[in-house]
Scaffold this motif. Structure first.
Motif, short mmCIF file in Angstrom:
data_model
loop_
_atom_site.label_atom_id
_atom_site.label_comp_id
_atom_site.label_asym_id
_atom_site.label_seq_id
_atom_site.Cartn_x
_atom_site.Cartn_y
_atom_site.Cartn_z
N ALA A 82 9.96 115.96 80.95
CA ALA A 82 10.29 114.75 80.19
C ALA A 82 11.40 115.08 79.21
O ALA A 82 11.26 115.97 78.36
CB ALA A 82 9.06 114.24 79.46
N SER B 170 13.77 112.43 77.61
CA SER B 170 14.07 111.46 76.56
C SER B 170 13.10 110.30 76.63
O SER B 170 12.57 109.96 77.70
CB SER B 170 15.51 110.95 76.68
OG SER B 170 15.67 110.20 77.87
N LEU B 171 12.89 109.69 75.48
CA LEU B 171 11.99 108.55 75.33
C LEU B 171 12.81 107.40 74.76
O LEU B 171 13.41 107.52 73.69
CB LEU B 171 10.83 108.90 74.40
CG LEU B 171 9.80 107.82 74.10
CD1 LEU B 171 9.10 107.37 75.38
CD2 LEU B 171 8.78 108.34 73.09
N ARG B 172 12.86 106.28 75.49
CA ARG B 172 13.70 105.14 75.09
C ARG B 172 12.84 103.91 74.85
O ARG B 172 11.87 103.66 75.56
CB ARG B 172 14.75 104.86 76.17
CG ARG B 172 15.78 105.96 76.31
CD ARG B 172 16.86 105.63 77.32
NE ARG B 172 16.36 105.72 78.70
CZ ARG B 172 16.23 104.70 79.53
NH1 ARG B 172 16.54 103.48 79.13
NH2 ARG B 172 15.80 104.88 80.76
N HIS B 173 13.23 103.15 73.82
CA HIS B 173 12.55 101.90 73.47
C HIS B 173 13.50 100.74 73.73
O HIS B 173 14.62 100.71 73.21
CB HIS B 173 12.12 101.92 72.00
CG HIS B 173 11.33 100.71 71.60
ND1 HIS B 173 11.91 99.55 71.13
CD2 HIS B 173 9.99 100.50 71.61
CE1 HIS B 173 10.96 98.67 70.86
NE2 HIS B 173 9.78 99.23 71.13
N TRP C 19 8.61 100.83 76.67
CA TRP C 19 8.93 102.26 76.67
C TRP C 19 9.34 102.74 78.06
O TRP C 19 8.73 102.39 79.06
CB TRP C 19 7.73 103.07 76.20
CG TRP C 19 7.34 102.78 74.79
CD1 TRP C 19 6.30 102.00 74.36
CD2 TRP C 19 7.99 103.26 73.62
NE1 TRP C 19 6.26 101.96 73.00
CE2 TRP C 19 7.29 102.73 72.50
CE3 TRP C 19 9.08 104.08 73.39
CZ2 TRP C 19 7.66 102.99 71.19
CZ3 TRP C 19 9.45 104.35 72.07
CH2 TRP C 19 8.75 103.82 71.00
N VAL D 58 10.74 106.56 80.02
CA VAL D 58 10.85 108.00 79.89
C VAL D 58 11.79 108.51 80.97
O VAL D 58 11.61 108.20 82.16
CB VAL D 58 9.47 108.69 80.03
CG1 VAL D 58 9.61 110.21 79.90
CG2 VAL D 58 8.50 108.16 78.99
N VAL E 27 3.05 105.56 75.48
CA VAL E 27 3.48 106.89 75.89
C VAL E 27 2.77 107.90 74.99
O VAL E 27 2.86 107.82 73.76
CB VAL E 27 5.01 107.07 75.78
CG1 VAL E 27 5.41 108.50 76.12
CG2 VAL E 27 5.72 106.09 76.70
N ILE F 199 2.36 111.81 73.92
CA ILE F 199 2.96 113.15 73.96
C ILE F 199 1.82 114.15 73.87
O ILE F 199 1.28 114.39 72.79
CB ILE F 199 3.97 113.32 72.81
CG1 ILE F 199 5.06 112.26 72.92
CG2 ILE F 199 4.57 114.72 72.84
CD1 ILE F 199 6.06 112.29 71.78
N LEU G 41 11.91 117.05 73.93
CA LEU G 41 11.94 115.61 74.13
C LEU G 41 12.76 114.97 73.01
O LEU G 41 12.57 115.27 71.83
CB LEU G 41 10.52 115.06 74.12
CG LEU G 41 10.34 113.57 74.43
CD1 LEU G 41 10.70 113.29 75.89
CD2 LEU G 41 8.90 113.14 74.14
N ALA H 234 14.72 111.25 71.39
CA ALA H 234 14.66 109.79 71.33
C ALA H 234 16.04 109.23 71.67
O ALA H 234 17.06 109.71 71.16
CB ALA H 234 14.22 109.33 69.95
#
Length: 453
Positions: free
Chosen positions: A340, A342-345, A353, A355, A386, A388, A397, A399
């Motif tokens: 994993a 990056s985490l995007r909103h 969300w 990933v 999500v 973690i 990871l 954002a």
């Protein structure tokens, strides 16, 4: 003597034990003493059996099957970033709570198990990560009972343990075969006790063994009672307050400082013992970090798990626990050897969300490897939640949009001095085989289905 009333049968037996033995006892006195002796032996056996059963099954009540919640109006989509014990246990509990109303995606940058992995050396397997389990961990004990996993207790390991300072062993257990009278294991333990007491002091050894009875030590039983009642915690501070009023303050000073401070404000241990015996156990538990770098709360947890309680492993490998839990969870998507990144909103979406996952094995989620992705990225989601489930402080990871690794720029900056021409330029490149989720064969069939993709 006449038979006493039933309400006074206990004091009657104890009065008999306190009376002096007659020179010529009669048959009644002899039979009475035999009955009393048999009763005491039976009571002691019952107490020992009850204690053993309690130790074996006490964690089961903490980990029963959770009650199915009311059906949801739509699917709950959850991504769990981590395939270790935490991620596998959470996935299992979500499946029990919501059944088919939850869609699970589990991402792990290695095989299932996280830090619970075995390595094969020759014809034998050894624990290569989390190797021991403390009997104080009622959650793990309860999950083991549910999965019908057995304990493996290292009671007959006859290799003497010692502390090595780089030049010599400063203290070492006695070898039963060569250093104990009559080659007796019991006498070897006595010799070992004299050696350790002579170096560290008997008082410090007793204090170390009873450290979890210290008034400032974390009270795990209180925490488990709160969990049984259904309580949860929004912050680590709330959890530490339940463990004990001093636990939060213990995170602000080193373990060496607290353990060496005189009681009752500290552990009251000898500084030599803390620097050698306690630090050795802590380095084994926490990957080389000793009493000077770990805070006092972690130090007490280390003492509880390695020095002040009975420890064991799972017969057949500790990795069976997360594998069994993930098999029960039945995730819709299990992405092993994937990282994993990056985490995007995304605003305006009911499931906001996403990933970005790199389809390559690595250790980026554990703090090793390239901080930027070098392989193919796949956008997964959308997700409502999500989780973690890996160490955030060592995670790569990020954002927002991931920072791509520029392989062409690296090639220009570091050209290959010995380029190898393609022997078959007209043929299509052969795709890399898909890596097997487990890098080694299993000597015994697993009792639960493996959660393969």
């Amino acid at each position: 003597p006449a038979t006493p009333p039933r309400a006074h049968i206990g004091p009657y037996f104890f009065n008999l034990l306190r009376q002096p033995l007659q020179p010529n006892p009669g048959i009644d006195e002899v039979l009475t003493m035999l009955v009393v002796s048999c009763g005491l032996v039976t009571a002691l056996f019952a107490i020992a059996l009850a204690s053993r059963l309690h130790r074996k099954w006490r964690g089961t009540s903490l980990c029963p099957s959770l009650h199915r919640q009311a059906p949801l109006r739509r699917k709950l989509r959850v991504a769990v970033l981590g395939g270790g014990v935490g991620g596998a246990a959470l996935s299992n509990w979500l499946r029990e709570l919501y059944g088919d109303d939850v869609e699970l995606t589990v991402v792990s940058d290695g095989p299932v198990g996280g830090r619970c992995q075995r390595v094969r050396v020759g014809d034998h397997y050894y624990e290569g990560g989390a190797s021991i389990i403390s009997e104080l961990n009622q959650l793990i004990c309860g999950l083991m009972r549910r999965l019908q996993l057995e304990e493996k207790y290292f009671a007959n390991v006859n290799v003497p343990l010692g502390i090595f300072d780089g030049k010599d062993f400063v203290v070492r257990e006695a070898d039963p075969e060569r250093e104990a009278p009559l080659s007796s294991p019991s006498l070897a333990k006595l010799v070992t006790l004299f050696r350790f007491a002579g170096r560290y002091g008997l008082r410090s050894l007793l204090r170390l063994k009873g450290m979890m009875r210290h008034r400032s030590a974390p009270n795990f039983e209180r925490l488990y009672r709160e969990l049984r009642s259904g309580r949860s915690f929004e912050t680590p501070e709330q959890l530490l307050e339940v463990l004990g009023p001093d636990c939060l303050a213990q995170t602000t000073e080193s373990a060496a400082s607290w353990l060496c401070r005189e009681q009752p404000a500290g552990g009251g241990l000898d500084r030599l013992m803390v620097g050698e015996l306690v630090s050795t156990g802590m380095r084994c538990n926490y990957g080389g970090q000793g009493c000077e770098t770990m805070h006092a709360f972690c130090g007490l947890v280390s003492v509880a798990g390695g020095l002040a309680s009975r420890c064991f492993a799972i017969r057949g490998g500790n990795e069976q626990l997360p594998r069994g839990l993930l098999a029960l969870a039945r995730p819709q998507s299990l992405m092993l050897h994937s990282t994993a990144r990056s985490l995007r909103h995304e605003e305006g979406d009911t499931s906001p969300w996403r990933v970005d996952v790199e389809l390559a094995a690595g250790e980026a989620m554990k703090g090793h490897g390239s901080p930027t992705p070098a392989g193919q990225l796949v956008s997964t989601g959308p997700f409502d939640v999500v989780v973690i489930a890996h160490p955030l402080e060592r995670s790569c990871l990020t954002a927002g949009e991931p920072q791509m690794h520029n392989a062409d720029a690296d090639a220009d900056a570091h050209p290959d001095p010995h380029p190898h021409p393609d022997p078959h330029p007209d043929q299509e490149p052969h795709p890399d085989p898909e890596p097997h989720p487990y890098p080694y064969p299993h000597p015994h069939p697993h009792p639960h289905p493996h959660p393969h993709p």
